[in-house]
Design an enzyme around this catalytic site. Sequence first.
Site, PDB file in Angstrom:
ATOM      1  N   ASP A   1       0.822  -1.212   0.000  1.00  0.00           N
ATOM      2  CA  ASP A   1       0.000   0.000   0.000  1.00  0.00           C
ATOM      3  C   ASP A   1       0.861   1.269   0.000  1.00  0.00           C
ATOM      4  O   ASP A   1       1.860   1.355   0.700  1.00  0.00           O
ATOM      5  CB  ASP A   1      -0.884   0.023   1.247  1.00  0.00           C
ATOM      6  CG  ASP A   1      -2.003  -0.996   1.136  1.00  0.00           C
ATOM      7  OD1 ASP A   1      -2.718  -0.978   0.123  1.00  0.00           O
ATOM      8  OD2 ASP A   1      -2.138  -1.819   2.065  1.00  0.00           O
TER       9      ASP A   1
ATOM     10  N   ASP B   1      16.101  -7.699  -4.280  1.00  0.00           N
ATOM     11  CA  ASP B   1      16.505  -7.262  -5.629  1.00  0.00           C
ATOM     12  C   ASP B   1      17.837  -6.495  -5.640  1.00  0.00           C
ATOM     13  O   ASP B   1      18.435  -6.338  -6.698  1.00  0.00           O
ATOM     14  CB  ASP B   1      15.422  -6.359  -6.246  1.00  0.00           C
ATOM     15  CG  ASP B   1      14.074  -7.044  -6.339  1.00  0.00           C
ATOM     16  OD1 ASP B   1      14.035  -8.290  -6.270  1.00  0.00           O
ATOM     17  OD2 ASP B   1      13.043  -6.342  -6.458  1.00  0.00           O
TER      18      ASP B   1
ATOM     19  N   ARG C   1      19.487 -31.963 -20.869  1.00  0.00           N
ATOM     20  CA  ARG C   1      18.482 -30.930 -21.136  1.00  0.00           C
ATOM     21  C   ARG C   1      19.049 -29.519 -20.934  1.00  0.00           C
ATOM     22  O   ARG C   1      20.041 -29.329 -20.245  1.00  0.00           O
ATOM     23  CB  ARG C   1      17.337 -31.054 -20.119  1.00  0.00           C
ATOM     24  CG  ARG C   1      16.363 -32.141 -20.443  1.00  0.00           C
ATOM     25  CD  ARG C   1      15.383 -32.292 -19.286  1.00  0.00           C
ATOM     26  NE  ARG C   1      14.322 -33.229 -19.624  1.00  0.00           N
ATOM     27  CZ  ARG C   1      13.592 -33.880 -18.730  1.00  0.00           C
ATOM     28  NH1 ARG C   1      13.816 -33.717 -17.441  1.00  0.00           N
ATOM     29  NH2 ARG C   1      12.650 -34.703 -19.114  1.00  0.00           N
TER      30      ARG C   1
HETATM   31  O1  F6P Z   1      10.794  -6.615  -5.011  1.00  0.00           O
HETATM   32  C1  F6P Z   1      10.930  -7.873  -4.500  1.00  0.00           C
HETATM   33  C2  F6P Z   1      10.229  -8.874  -5.360  1.00  0.00           C
HETATM   34  O2  F6P Z   1      10.432 -10.123  -4.763  1.00  0.00           O
HETATM   35  C3  F6P Z   1      10.631  -8.883  -6.837  1.00  0.00           C
HETATM   36  O3  F6P Z   1      11.844  -9.558  -7.033  1.00  0.00           O
HETATM   37  C4  F6P Z   1       9.445  -9.536  -7.467  1.00  0.00           C
HETATM   38  O4  F6P Z   1       9.285  -9.128  -8.796  1.00  0.00           O
HETATM   39  C5  F6P Z   1       8.308  -9.026  -6.631  1.00  0.00           C
HETATM   40  O5  F6P Z   1       8.845  -8.641  -5.396  1.00  0.00           O
HETATM   41  C6  F6P Z   1       7.200 -10.023  -6.401  1.00  0.00           C
HETATM   42  O6  F6P Z   1       6.178  -9.373  -5.762  1.00  0.00           O
HETATM   43  P1  F6P Z   1       4.948 -10.050  -5.016  1.00  0.00           P
HETATM   44  O7  F6P Z   1       5.422 -10.531  -3.692  1.00  0.00           O
HETATM   45  O8  F6P Z   1       3.974  -8.942  -4.883  1.00  0.00           O
HETATM   46  O9  F6P Z   1       4.492 -11.199  -5.849  1.00  0.00           O
END
Ligand code: F6P
Length: 376
Positions: free
Chosen positions: A78, A138, A173
Site C-alpha cells: 500500500d 533485488d 536438457r
Molecule cells: O521486489 C521484490 C520482489 O520479490 C521482486 O523480485 C518480485 O518481482 C516481486 O517482489 C514479487 O512481488 P509479489 O510478492 O507482490 O508477488
Amino acid sequence: MAKTEKQIGILTAGGDSPGLNAAIRGVGKAAQGHYGMQLIGFRDGFRGLVENRSVRLVGDSLSGILTKGGTILGTSRDKPHKMQVEGKLCDMTDAIVENYQANRLDALVCLGGGGTQKNALRLKERGLNVLTLPKTIDNDVALTDTTFGFDTALGIATDAIDRLHSTAHSHHRIIVVEIMGHRAGWLALGAGLAGGADVILIPEIPYHVEHIAKAIRARVKGGKSFSIVAVAEGALSVEQRAHVAHLEAQREVSGEKAERRRLKGAIQALASDYANNTLRLSTQLEELTGLESRITILGHLQRGGTPSAADRLLATRLGAACAQLIQLGHYGVMVAARGEGVVPVALEEVAGNKKLIPLDHPWLEAARMVGTSLGE
Ligand code: F6P
C-alpha cells in the site's frame, strides 16, 4: 549516556525480505536498551499507520526474532497517497500525519525497497521525521552498497542452480531457471556466477536468442549436452526491448491522457509478463538447439525462510545506526551501507533512483572471462 524519552514508530513495507526481523530488533534493542526510547510497531506497512493498528514492541517481543524470516509486523504494498479504501483509490496521507501526531511519534522508521523510499520522501515533505532502511532481495536501491535480503536470496538461488545441474546433466536438457529481481539483474547475475550457469540473462543487457542457442550448441559440440540458463524475471530479448522503446516513444509524443495510460499499461504488461517471456525463451531454445528444455521458476522461495548470517549482520548494523541517528535528531534519510560503515543519505537522492547493474561492472567482466554467455 544521555537518556531520552523519544517515541519511535516502525513499519515494514513492500515485498517481505529475509532480515526484516533482524532490522526491527536492531533498531528496537538499540533504541530501547541504549537510548531509553519507546518503540511502536505498525501492522502491514503504511496501511497499519493509516488505520492506527499498532503494537508496542517491548522487551520480549524483540527476543527470538533475529533468525526468523518474514516480518513480525506484516507488510503490504500500500502507498499512502494511493490506497484502496472501500473500492476506491484514496490519498490517505492526512490520516498518516494525524496518527503520527496522535501516537506522539518523534520519528518513523520505514523498512523497505524502492517504493518505500518514495513513500517515505512524501511523508518527509509533509513534515514527518522519517528514516528508512534499505531492504529488498533485488538489491536495486540506490546509494547503498547492498540491501538486506539480497544475500539470503542469492544463497537460495545459487543452491537451486547447483541442484538443477545434476538433473539437467542426467537428462541432457536445457533448464531455464527464472530468478527474481524486478527490473534489475543483480540476483540472476550473482547466483548465475556463483552457481556456474552457462547463460545469464539480465534486464540491463537485451538478449539475442540465436546467440544463446549458438553458445548452447557450442557446448554440445564440446561434449556438454546440458545447459543451465539463469534468466532474470525482467530480462527482455532485443526485439522485445525495441518494442518497449517504440511504445515509450509513442507515449512520449501522445497528447491524449487516455492513450498515454493505455501505452503505459501495454509497456508494463510486456515488461512484467515474466512467466510467458520465460516460456517463450525455453520454447525458442528447444527449436534452435534440438535439445529438450525445462523451466524452473524459483518465485517466492527466494524470499522465504531464515536470513543468512550476512543479512542478519547487515540488518543489525543498519538498525543500530538508525537508532543512533534518531538520538542525534538526524531525520529524512536512508541509513545506507557503505563499506564496513553506515552513512545517512538524503531521501531526495534515493527516491526514484533505481540501482541497475552498470555495464562495466566487474561481475559482468568476470562472467565473460569464464565463458558465460550473456546473450549479447
Ligand atoms: O521486489 C521484490 C520482489 O520479490 C521482486 O523480485 C518480485 O518481482 C516481486 O517482489 C514479487 O512481488 P509479489 O510478492 O507482490 O508477488
